[in-house]
Each structure stands twice: as structure tokens, then as C-alpha cells.
Write an enzyme that holds these catalytic residues in place. Sequence first.
Site, PDB file in Angstrom:
ATOM      1  N   SER A 240     -10.419  -0.185   3.430  1.00  6.75           N
ATOM      2  CA  SER A 240      -9.688  -0.455   4.675  1.00  6.75           C
ATOM      3  C   SER A 240      -9.132   0.865   5.210  1.00  6.75           C
ATOM      4  O   SER A 240      -8.464   1.586   4.487  1.00  6.75           O
ATOM      5  CB  SER A 240      -8.503  -1.378   4.413  1.00  6.75           C
ATOM      6  OG  SER A 240      -8.942  -2.601   3.880  1.00  6.75           O
TER       7      SER A 240
ATOM      8  N   GLU B 120      -4.500   4.047   6.300  1.00  9.69           N
ATOM      9  CA  GLU B 120      -4.184   3.812   4.900  1.00  9.69           C
ATOM     10  C   GLU B 120      -4.535   5.031   4.032  1.00  9.69           C
ATOM     11  O   GLU B 120      -3.752   5.407   3.173  1.00  9.69           O
ATOM     12  CB  GLU B 120      -4.942   2.564   4.419  1.00  9.69           C
ATOM     13  CG  GLU B 120      -4.352   1.994   3.181  1.00  9.69           C
ATOM     14  CD  GLU B 120      -5.293   1.058   2.447  1.00  9.69           C
ATOM     15  OE1 GLU B 120      -4.855   0.514   1.458  1.00  9.69           O
ATOM     16  OE2 GLU B 120      -6.447   0.891   2.830  1.00  9.69           O
TER      17      GLU B 120
ATOM     18  N   ARG C  23       0.822  -1.219   0.000  1.00  8.89           N
ATOM     19  CA  ARG C  23       0.000   0.000   0.000  1.00  8.89           C
ATOM     20  C   ARG C  23       0.858   1.272   0.000  1.00  8.89           C
ATOM     21  O   ARG C  23       0.508   2.270   0.647  1.00  8.89           O
ATOM     22  CB  ARG C  23      -0.945   0.035   1.219  1.00  8.89           C
ATOM     23  CG  ARG C  23      -1.996  -1.039   1.248  1.00  8.89           C
ATOM     24  CD  ARG C  23      -3.007  -0.878   0.094  1.00  8.89           C
ATOM     25  NE  ARG C  23      -4.123  -1.776   0.275  1.00  8.89           N
ATOM     26  CZ  ARG C  23      -4.143  -3.042  -0.141  1.00  8.89           C
ATOM     27  NH1 ARG C  23      -3.105  -3.555  -0.784  1.00  8.89           N
ATOM     28  NH2 ARG C  23      -5.205  -3.791   0.063  1.00  8.89           N
TER      29      ARG C  23
HETATM   30  N1  EPU Z   1     -11.287 -10.177  10.594  1.00 13.28           N
HETATM   31  C1  EPU Z   1     -11.940 -10.243  11.774  1.00 13.28           C
HETATM   32  N2  EPU Z   1     -12.828  -9.258  12.085  1.00 13.28           N
HETATM   33  C2  EPU Z   1     -13.086  -8.234  11.234  1.00 13.28           C
HETATM   34  C3  EPU Z   1     -12.382  -8.157  10.014  1.00 13.28           C
HETATM   35  C4  EPU Z   1     -11.491  -9.152   9.708  1.00 13.28           C
HETATM   36  O1  EPU Z   1     -11.731 -11.164  12.565  1.00 13.28           O
HETATM   37  O2  EPU Z   1     -13.910  -7.381  11.571  1.00 13.28           O
HETATM   38  C5  EPU Z   1     -10.367 -11.257  10.196  1.00 13.28           C
HETATM   39  C6  EPU Z   1     -11.000 -12.094   9.069  1.00 13.28           C
HETATM   40  O3  EPU Z   1     -11.802 -13.107   9.554  1.00 13.28           O
HETATM   41  C7  EPU Z   1      -9.791 -12.609   8.337  1.00 13.28           C
HETATM   42  C8  EPU Z   1      -8.743 -11.559   8.580  1.00 13.28           C
HETATM   43  O4  EPU Z   1      -9.184 -10.738   9.649  1.00 13.28           O
HETATM   44  O5  EPU Z   1      -9.351 -13.810   8.929  1.00 13.28           O
HETATM   45  C9  EPU Z   1      -8.452 -10.715   7.351  1.00 13.28           C
HETATM   46  O6  EPU Z   1      -9.642 -10.111   6.880  1.00 13.28           O
HETATM   47  P1  EPU Z   1      -9.934  -9.933   5.321  1.00 13.28           P
HETATM   48  O7  EPU Z   1      -9.765 -11.221   4.623  1.00 13.28           O
HETATM   49  O8  EPU Z   1     -11.254  -9.241   5.211  1.00 13.28           O
HETATM   50  O9  EPU Z   1      -8.782  -9.042   4.768  1.00 13.28           O
HETATM   51  P2  EPU Z   1      -8.083  -7.732   5.347  1.00 13.28           P
HETATM   52  O10 EPU Z   1      -6.694  -8.076   5.736  1.00 13.28           O
HETATM   53  O11 EPU Z   1      -8.955  -7.108   6.397  1.00 13.28           O
HETATM   54  C10 EPU Z   1      -7.023  -6.933   3.103  1.00 13.28           C
HETATM   55  C11 EPU Z   1      -6.963  -5.640   2.351  1.00 13.28           C
HETATM   56  C12 EPU Z   1      -8.236  -5.421   1.552  1.00 13.28           C
HETATM   57  C13 EPU Z   1      -8.404  -6.595   0.593  1.00 13.28           C
HETATM   58  C14 EPU Z   1      -8.434  -7.901   1.387  1.00 13.28           C
HETATM   59  C15 EPU Z   1      -8.453  -9.124   0.507  1.00 13.28           C
HETATM   60  C16 EPU Z   1      -5.522  -4.140   3.616  1.00 13.28           C
HETATM   61  C17 EPU Z   1      -5.419  -2.971   4.537  1.00 13.28           C
HETATM   62  N3  EPU Z   1      -6.751  -4.531   3.276  1.00 13.28           N
HETATM   63  O12 EPU Z   1      -8.072  -6.793   4.053  1.00 13.28           O
HETATM   64  O13 EPU Z   1      -8.075  -4.235   0.803  1.00 13.28           O
HETATM   65  O14 EPU Z   1      -9.595  -6.450  -0.153  1.00 13.28           O
HETATM   66  O15 EPU Z   1      -7.260  -8.009   2.211  1.00 13.28           O
HETATM   67  O16 EPU Z   1      -7.217  -9.265  -0.137  1.00 13.28           O
HETATM   68  O17 EPU Z   1      -4.493  -4.686   3.205  1.00 13.28           O
HETATM   69  C18 EPU Z   1      -8.396  -1.879   0.922  1.00 13.28           C
HETATM   70  O18 EPU Z   1      -7.191  -1.748   0.873  1.00 13.28           O
HETATM   71  O19 EPU Z   1      -9.177  -0.875   0.971  1.00 13.28           O
HETATM   72  C19 EPU Z   1      -8.988  -3.201   0.937  1.00 13.28           C
HETATM   73  C20 EPU Z   1     -10.299  -3.408   1.080  1.00 13.28           C
END
Ligand code: EPU
Length: 342
Positions: free
Chosen positions: A242, A338, A168
Site C-alpha cells: 500500500s 506509507e 502503521r
Molecule cells: N477498493 C476499491 N478500489 C481499489 C482498492 C480498494 O474500491 O482499487 C476498496 C475495496 O473494494 C475495499 C476497500 O477499498 O472495499 C479496502 O480495500 P482492501 O480490502 O484491499 O484493503 P485496504 O484498506 O486497501 C489495507 C492495508 C493492507 C492490508 C489490507 C487487508 C493499509 C494502508 N493497507 O488495505 O496492507 O493487506 O487492508 O487488511 O492499511 C500494506 O500495508 O502494504 C498492505 C497491503
Amino acid sequence: MHLPLAVDRGASLKPYNTFGLPAVARTLVRITSEADVRKVVDSPEFGRARKFILGGGSNLVLTQDVDLCVLKIEIMGKRLLETRDDAFIVELGAGESWHEAVAWTLDQGLPGLENMALIPGTVGASPVQNIGAYGVELQDRLESVDVVDLTTGRTVTLGVDRCHFAYRDSVFKHELAGKTVITKVRLRLPRPWKPLLGYLELERKIAETCITQPDARQIFDWICEIRRAKLPDPAVIGNAGSFFKNPVVTAEQCRDIIGRDPEIVHYPLPDGSFKLAAGWLIDACGWKGKSIGRAGVYEKQALVLVNRGGAIGAEVLTLARAIQESVYGRFGIRLEPEPVVV
Ligand code: EPU
């Protein structure tokens, strides 16, 4: 033909940021071509003024009126530039919608961007924060970027090595911030196409549908379903995706946290460090669904802050700081926002 620049004075920026936050730009110049950028550079009024480059406003928190000269990028164009043995090269105008551009590539039979479907924002903003989702980042697909230097008016083509991409992050958030305008982005779609299905949620789709060899269109549809199920549509609920980056910690810190919270979601990185799921940390601190004023934490994904209606930027920042403090208090980890805060 020398058309004058399209300039709005006292323009409301509310329609131009996906959080729907109120702010006014003293001047907003619509940029529809590289020639427009050069007109700005040569203009006695705008040439030396400090600039703010606005794409789709999907990674932006506006906390005040903007006294800078706002350049709103509306450069269009999509074409297949080159067919190589090992890749298709497509060229996209910076003002194109990212998601529509992804859909267009699939319509043209050019797969490779499907895992990044439905990411809000413009093509020109995509290299700035090195967008990424479901196992692919822009840096994996970037061929080159055309930028116009806001001092000299010259166009320069930057290859991937000159963009200094990181998670990012890129040169456009640092050395080149406010100094160049991205006008065109060229993407490299590798041939032969290979599906990327490593994410748990995609594995679940395969199990549910029994489609074990999905094509790119199928993956695109799945990604859209997955994102729609847990991320708010900015057209309905204001948000900037995010809100925090996923923090990276040392192996020792990770072990320490696992010792106290065995459930913590963590991913090993090639250099031995670990990436933690910021959404999990925020959720564990009890923030999901909570609000401060008119800013809230989305019910289905704690990493996304939302505008519950009529919020101002200060409320979003107050909520963000409260979250940072509680995550720091419980886990000793500082979450880094971010989006760009203005
Ligand atoms: N989780 C929780 N509670 C929550 C949210 C997430 O326990 O409220 C857990 C989920 O169960 C999962 C883990 O955290 O095990 C990761 O969550 P998720 O798969 O939704 O991915 P993320 O790490 O929160 C990142 C990117 C997203 C991208 C997704 C999929 C960043 C900051 N965010 O989210 O990007 O779509 O992975 O690749 O890296 C963005 O940058 O705006 C964005 C949406």
C-alpha cells in the site's frame, strides 16, 4: 574471534528494495549479529556516521543515492522461547523473512500469525510500521523487541508500551529512527488460539468452501490466495505494498463525503472517527491502471503503485503527488504516503 565487518562500497541498492528503484549506497555494512552492531558503534569510520537501517526494503522509495552508512540487517534465528499457560512466546532474528517466519510458526504448531501471511519484508521491519492485515496488527502479537543503541552499543529490551504503536506507525519511525537497530523480535501467540474471520473476503472464502471452522493453516492458505489475487508479487512487479495510509476523518467529514459519494468505503473507529479506504478514493478518481512515466497504479488495487519497468524514484513520487492532488481536489482529503522516502 574478531572477524572484520562485511562492508560493500558503492553498493547497488536496486536488489534490496522491492520497488526495484536504482540507487547506490556509499557504504553498506552487513549486520549478522548483535556483535556486528557493536563493532559498527566502536568503529572509527562508522561509529559517528549517520545510519540508515535496511531490512527487506519493502517499504522504501529510493529517490537518490544514499550517502548515509547503510546497515543491512541479516540477523537470523527462529525459536520457541517459552510456553506459558496463556501464550507461546517465539523469538525471531530481525533479518528473517516475515512470511517465512509466519509459515515456520505454523509448521511448529504455533498458530496466531496466519492473518498476516505474505506481508513482504523482514521480521525486524515489522514493528517499525506496525504491519497489519485482515484484522491483526503486529502490536496485537508483540511481546518485546531487542534494540541496540547506536550511540552506546548497549542492548535494550522494549516492551509493547515503549513502542508507541499506532496505525502503521511506531517509535521506530520517530524518536528512535536511525538511532537503534532492532536485532530480535519476540511474539506472543495467545492460547487458546481463536480464528479471526471478521473480514468480508474471509467470510466469502467460508461461504465458497463451506469450511465453517477453518484451522490456522486453512486461514493462512486463504490469506495467501486473497493477497495473491489482488496484490502484485514484488519479485515480478516492483512495488512497496500500500503506497498511502487509509485516512482517518471526523464523523462530520465522513457524513459530508457520504452525502456527495454514498458509495465510499468507510469503517467506524472506536473513538467515533472513520477510516476511509484510500484505494477506493484513488480508484474513484480514475487512477486504476494509469501510469506516469514508468510508474503506475496497479490494475487490481489502486492503493498499490508499481514499477512498470526501469522506473526511478522521482517518477514514483511524481505519480504519488498527482494522485494526492486529485484526491484532495475531489474529496478534500490529504493522503499520506506509507513507505519511507529517501
Ligand atoms: N477498493 C476499491 N478500489 C481499489 C482498492 C480498494 O474500491 O482499487 C476498496 C475495496 O473494494 C475495499 C476497500 O477499498 O472495499 C479496502 O480495500 P482492501 O480490502 O484491499 O484493503 P485496504 O484498506 O486497501 C489495507 C492495508 C493492507 C492490508 C489490507 C487487508 C493499509 C494502508 N493497507 O488495505 O496492507 O493487506 O487492508 O487488511 O492499511 C500494506 O500495508 O502494504 C498492505 C497491503
